[in-house]
Design an enzyme around this catalytic site. Sequence first.
Site, PDB file in Angstrom:
ATOM      1  N   THR A   1       0.783  -1.183  -0.020  1.00 25.39           N
ATOM      2  CA  THR A   1      -0.070   0.093  -0.100  1.00 25.39           C
ATOM      3  C   THR A   1       0.973   1.258   0.071  1.00 25.39           C
ATOM      4  O   THR A   1       1.997   1.255   0.420  1.00 25.39           O
ATOM      5  CB  THR A   1      -0.962   0.206   1.205  1.00 25.39           C
ATOM      6  OG1 THR A   1       0.071   0.072   2.372  1.00 25.39           O
ATOM      7  CG2 THR A   1      -1.915  -1.078   1.169  1.00 25.39           C
ATOM      8  N   HIS A   2       0.328   2.360  -0.326  1.00 29.98           N
ATOM      9  CA  HIS A   2       0.956   3.846  -0.332  1.00 29.98           C
ATOM     10  C   HIS A   2      -0.336   4.650   0.492  1.00 29.98           C
ATOM     11  O   HIS A   2      -1.181   4.854  -0.262  1.00 29.98           O
ATOM     12  CB  HIS A   2       1.134   4.380  -1.612  1.00 29.98           C
ATOM     13  CG  HIS A   2       2.448   4.039  -2.241  1.00 29.98           C
ATOM     14  ND1 HIS A   2       3.644   4.376  -1.683  1.00 29.98           N
ATOM     15  CD2 HIS A   2       2.590   3.476  -3.619  1.00 29.98           C
ATOM     16  CE1 HIS A   2       4.500   3.703  -2.517  1.00 29.98           C
ATOM     17  NE2 HIS A   2       4.160   3.242  -3.662  1.00 29.98           N
TER      18      HIS A   2
ATOM     19  N   LYS B   1       8.970   4.025   2.420  1.00 28.98           N
ATOM     20  CA  LYS B   1      10.409   4.830   2.003  1.00 28.98           C
ATOM     21  C   LYS B   1      10.665   5.678   3.034  1.00 28.98           C
ATOM     22  O   LYS B   1      11.214   6.928   2.450  1.00 28.98           O
ATOM     23  CB  LYS B   1      10.405   4.978   0.675  1.00 28.98           C
ATOM     24  CG  LYS B   1      10.111   4.063  -0.617  1.00 28.98           C
ATOM     25  CD  LYS B   1      10.335   4.463  -1.831  1.00 28.98           C
ATOM     26  CE  LYS B   1       9.878   3.422  -2.921  1.00 28.98           C
ATOM     27  NZ  LYS B   1       8.363   3.343  -2.989  1.00 28.98           N
TER      28      LYS B   1
ATOM     29  N   ASP C   1      14.367   9.194   7.391  1.00 30.62           N
ATOM     30  CA  ASP C   1      14.876  10.073   8.478  1.00 30.62           C
ATOM     31  C   ASP C   1      15.744   9.355   9.330  1.00 30.62           C
ATOM     32  O   ASP C   1      16.029   8.196   9.429  1.00 30.62           O
ATOM     33  CB  ASP C   1      13.705  10.760   8.991  1.00 30.62           C
ATOM     34  CG  ASP C   1      14.102  12.144   9.272  1.00 30.62           C
ATOM     35  OD1 ASP C   1      15.204  12.437  10.170  1.00 30.62           O
ATOM     36  OD2 ASP C   1      13.078  13.373   9.256  1.00 30.62           O
TER      37      ASP C   1
ATOM     38  N   SER D   1      13.959   0.581  -9.395  1.00 33.20           N
ATOM     39  CA  SER D   1      13.629   0.150 -10.774  1.00 33.20           C
ATOM     40  C   SER D   1      13.653   1.425 -11.479  1.00 33.20           C
ATOM     41  O   SER D   1      13.617   1.250 -12.846  1.00 33.20           O
ATOM     42  CB  SER D   1      12.232  -0.469 -10.812  1.00 33.20           C
ATOM     43  OG  SER D   1      11.146   0.523 -10.364  1.00 33.20           O
TER      44      SER D   1
ATOM     45  N   TYR E   1      10.715  -1.765 -16.860  1.00 37.45           N
ATOM     46  CA  TYR E   1       9.940  -3.016 -16.534  1.00 37.45           C
ATOM     47  C   TYR E   1      10.776  -4.275 -17.341  1.00 37.45           C
ATOM     48  O   TYR E   1      11.667  -4.109 -18.020  1.00 37.45           O
ATOM     49  CB  TYR E   1       8.831  -3.151 -17.283  1.00 37.45           C
ATOM     50  CG  TYR E   1       7.653  -2.332 -16.377  1.00 37.45           C
ATOM     51  CD1 TYR E   1       7.497  -2.508 -15.182  1.00 37.45           C
ATOM     52  CD2 TYR E   1       6.776  -1.529 -17.219  1.00 37.45           C
ATOM     53  CE1 TYR E   1       6.509  -1.865 -14.533  1.00 37.45           C
ATOM     54  CE2 TYR E   1       5.824  -0.695 -16.349  1.00 37.45           C
ATOM     55  CZ  TYR E   1       5.614  -0.680 -15.101  1.00 37.45           C
ATOM     56  OH  TYR E   1       4.611  -0.022 -14.533  1.00 37.45           O
TER      57      TYR E   1
ATOM     58  N   GLY F   1       2.158  -3.594 -10.046  1.00 39.63           N
ATOM     59  CA  GLY F   1       0.871  -2.598  -9.905  1.00 39.63           C
ATOM     60  C   GLY F   1       0.097  -2.577 -11.044  1.00 39.63           C
ATOM     61  O   GLY F   1      -0.753  -3.459 -11.228  1.00 39.63           O
TER      62      GLY F   1
HETATM   63  O1  6AU Z   1       4.215  -1.906 -11.396  1.00 40.42           O
HETATM   64  P1  6AU Z   1       3.939  -0.528 -11.289  1.00 40.42           P
HETATM   65  O2  6AU Z   1       5.214   0.180 -12.060  1.00 40.42           O
HETATM   66  O3  6AU Z   1       2.658  -0.038 -11.420  1.00 40.42           O
HETATM   67  O4  6AU Z   1       4.278  -0.080  -9.682  1.00 40.42           O
HETATM   68  C1  6AU Z   1       5.200  -0.440  -9.238  1.00 40.42           C
HETATM   69  C2  6AU Z   1       5.015  -0.202  -7.630  1.00 40.42           C
HETATM   70  C3  6AU Z   1       4.791   1.119  -7.358  1.00 40.42           C
HETATM   71  C4  6AU Z   1       6.244   1.900  -6.757  1.00 40.42           C
HETATM   72  O5  6AU Z   1       6.270   2.680  -5.458  1.00 40.42           O
HETATM   73  C5  6AU Z   1       6.978   0.761  -6.309  1.00 40.42           C
HETATM   74  O6  6AU Z   1       6.488  -0.726  -6.835  1.00 40.42           O
HETATM   75  N1  6AU Z   1       8.490   0.499  -6.538  1.00 40.42           N
HETATM   76  C6  6AU Z   1       9.320   0.409  -5.474  1.00 40.42           C
HETATM   77  C7  6AU Z   1       8.848  -0.120  -4.229  1.00 40.42           C
HETATM   78  C8  6AU Z   1       9.790  -0.103  -3.121  1.00 40.42           C
HETATM   79  O7  6AU Z   1       8.041  -1.222  -4.215  1.00 40.42           O
HETATM   80  C9  6AU Z   1      10.780   0.493  -5.490  1.00 40.42           C
HETATM   81  C10 6AU Z   1      11.161   0.803  -6.626  1.00 40.42           C
HETATM   82  O8  6AU Z   1      12.313   0.730  -7.107  1.00 40.42           O
HETATM   83  N2  6AU Z   1      10.280   1.110  -7.925  1.00 40.42           N
HETATM   84  C11 6AU Z   1       8.992   0.761  -7.588  1.00 40.42           C
HETATM   85  O9  6AU Z   1       8.342   0.879  -8.808  1.00 40.42           O
HETATM   86  O10 6AU Z   1       3.975   1.132  -6.218  1.00 40.42           O
END
Ligand code: 6AU
Length: 270
Positions: A61-62, A93, A96, A152, A221, A238
């Site tokens: 989650t966010h 993430k 601090d 990524s 990707y 996602g």
């Molecule tokens: O498959 P997506 O691109 O729609 O979503 C990728 C999800 C997002 C990003 O906040 C997270 O993965 N993410 C993260 C983490 C920690 O999960 C790290 C990263 O380097 N790249 C990234 O896309 O919710």
Amino acid sequence: MDPATVWGSRWLNSNQPIAKKYMETVCKKQSLVVLAADKNTMEELHQLIDDVGDYISALKTHVDLIDDWTREKWNLFVLKAKENDLLIFEDRKHGDIGKIVKEQMGGIYDSKSWADLITAHLISGPSILDGMQEAWESENREGGVLLLAQMSSEGNLLELPGYTNSVVKLGKVHPICFGFIGNGSNPDEISELREIVGKEKMIWTPGVNLNSNEAVLGQRYGDPEEAILSGSDAIIIGSGIHKAINPKEMASKYAKISWEALIKRGVNFD
Ligand code: 6AU
């Protein structure tokens, strides 16, 4: 399938209840998919669990993306995730210093009371891990930190020489470190990460999508099977699922690919 057969010594030797729970759920659901539930309303989040809950092993989650967030609604959502056997992973993430992050796990969102896993950067040094450990301990809850060892996104500064190594070195020895985030878009980087992480800790990888053309704003990707064969223990997906015309069908497809890849790589990791 029995987790000891699938994960071997990694399951048998694990002393982290959350890692064991994840490995068991993977075997039960035959899926190494962590859904990045990047939606803006509580209703959409509920819908996602209803649609794909059977095909995923954890939910990322966010919490600060939700427009209509309230504590009461969130509690119901967390309950629903638990009923669906899902670990809850808040992708905060943190970055601090330890004492502030400890406080940040309280506040309105109070993540220490519901998140099983939370992401953190180690940019401020290892005190962040101590602070997060103390926050969960204050709730009498088990928690785990996923440290950002790679990312990524294109041009990220974690690629600078020495950074990934330093994160792994400090994280590996800390009891609250559940594992590391690796770059799912690049199998070579995942292999390098696995090499320095060893077998014990998890590597979870975002940046995975069967359609690499869907990448926007610097996201990159890679392929789900390649990610797992090169050492990832979970593919974080996602938009590949929640933006699909049929999310259930896509979740089931990613689950099948991920499970078959885990079985295929099997012995190399035992
Ligand atoms: O498959 P997506 O691109 O729609 O979503 C990728 C999800 C997002 C990003 O906040 C997270 O993965 N993410 C993260 C983490 C920690 O999960 C790290 C990263 O380097 N790249 C990234 O896309 O919710």
